[in-house]
Enzyme design. Structure first.
Site, mmCIF file in Angstrom:
data_model
loop_
_atom_site.group_PDB
_atom_site.id
_atom_site.type_symbol
_atom_site.label_atom_id
_atom_site.label_comp_id
_atom_site.label_asym_id
_atom_site.label_seq_id
_atom_site.Cartn_x
_atom_site.Cartn_y
_atom_site.Cartn_z
ATOM 1 N N ASP A 187 0.823 -1.225 -0.028
ATOM 2 C CA ASP A 187 0.019 0.096 -0.002
ATOM 3 C C ASP A 187 0.742 1.270 -0.133
ATOM 4 O OD1 ASP A 187 -2.544 1.085 0.189
ATOM 5 O OD2 ASP A 187 -2.241 1.792 2.196
ATOM 6 N N GLN B 259 -5.625 -1.910 -6.772
ATOM 7 C CA GLN B 259 -6.115 -0.929 -5.847
ATOM 8 C C GLN B 259 -6.908 0.019 -6.418
ATOM 9 O OE1 GLN B 259 -4.174 1.969 -2.951
ATOM 10 N NE2 GLN B 259 -4.072 0.385 -1.749
ATOM 11 N N SER C 279 -7.012 5.220 0.130
ATOM 12 C CA SER C 279 -7.318 4.062 -0.659
ATOM 13 C C SER C 279 -8.757 3.673 -0.362
ATOM 14 C CB SER C 279 -6.552 2.791 0.196
ATOM 15 O OG SER C 279 -5.064 2.974 0.037
#
Length: 284
Positions: free
Chosen positions: A202, A275, A225
């Site tokens: 991430d 993502q 996110s």
């Protein structure tokens, strides 16, 4: 110093069991507006994996529902959805202040043989990590602007391949390659290595969606996110170099989509990541 930073991340991932299927995680003592998404995903994966014995992790799908409070513990509740002979499924909900901030579905598989193929590896055509500057060296010219953040110890060593900080004043191609590894030595637990890579995955991915827009560190862009999915293909060590080859197929409606493939030094595709996140232009 870097091993100490890595040990702190490992400790962060070592959840406290509260009750059957319930675990508690802490956050590092850092000045953040919200909890780092990779931390929540990594801790949730630890919680799920502690309820599985003889199956290996192969995928996770997660949604970030609310920003986490970095000053309060996070409670992880695991639902044992299915225990099958070939596949086992878990669902994890992360809770703070009585509200769900994150949930993840995780699938595990009994190891078996099958067909084998993968994309051609980009490793041979990529400058090796030892030829690239580490994070502190790379960002030292910006230390006056970015402050002590540049020089603090980091658990994950990242080496960027395709652009320099000065390049971010211009629009760039929608792709970046980053070498990464845990900066120290990890125990020989495959689950730990998967959780550390989940944590690290991430760190750079959503930033890829801004490369075509020259909006890096811009105060008029809000980033967060929204969801995160990973598939684990082959064994790897998180404390050895992995090439994170990332691209961004599209951005629209205040959202950006990014994809990443993780390759080991031998050219094996070990994991894939997708993502979507908010990259919202703030109005003044």
């Amino acid at each position: 110093m870097t091993q100490r930073a890595l040990d702190a991340v490992v400790e962060l991932l070592d959840l406290e069991p509260i009750e059957v299927n319930i675990f508690r995680g802490q956050s590092p003592d850092e000045d953040r507006q919200r909890t780092f998404g990779g931390q929540v995903a990594g801790q949730a994966l630890v919680a799920a994996s502690r309820t599985v014995e003889d199956h290996a992790l192969h995928s996770l799908h997660a949604y970030f529902l609310r920003g986490g409070d970095p000053h309060s513990p996070i409670l992880y509740e695991v639902d044992r959805i299915r225990d099958g002979r070939s596949f086992t499924t878990r669902r994890v909900v992360a809770i703070q202040h009585g509200r769900a901030i994150f949930h993840m579905s995780v699938s595990y598989q009994q190891p078996e043989d099958g067909f084998e193929h993968q994309f051609d590896s980009p490793v041979a055509d990529t400058p090796p990590p030892d030829d690239l500057p580490d994070f502190q060296t790379r960002y030292a010219p910006l230390a006056e602007k970015l402050g002590d953040w540049v020089f603090r110890p980091r658990a994950i060593d990242t080496r960027y391949v395709d652009w320099e900080p000065a390049d971010r004043r211009e629009k760039l191609p929608p792709r970046q390659r980053v070498w990464m590894r845990a900066d120290g030595t990890l125990a020989d637990d495959p689950v730990l290595h998967q959780c550390v890579v989940t944590y690290a995955s991430d760190m750079t991915l959503l930033d890829t969606t801004l490369l075509p827009h020259a909006k890096w560190h811009s105060p008029d862009v809000f980033m967060a996110s929204l969801d995160h999915a990973m598939w684990f293909h082959r064994p790897f060590r998180a404390d050895e170099w992995l090439l994170y080859d990332q691209d961004t197929p599209t951005a629209t409606g205040g959202r950006g989509l990014a994809r990443g493939h993780l390759w080991d030094l031998d050219g094996n595709l070990v994991a894939s990541v997708v993502q979507e996140g908010l990259i919202r232009q703030m109005r003044r």
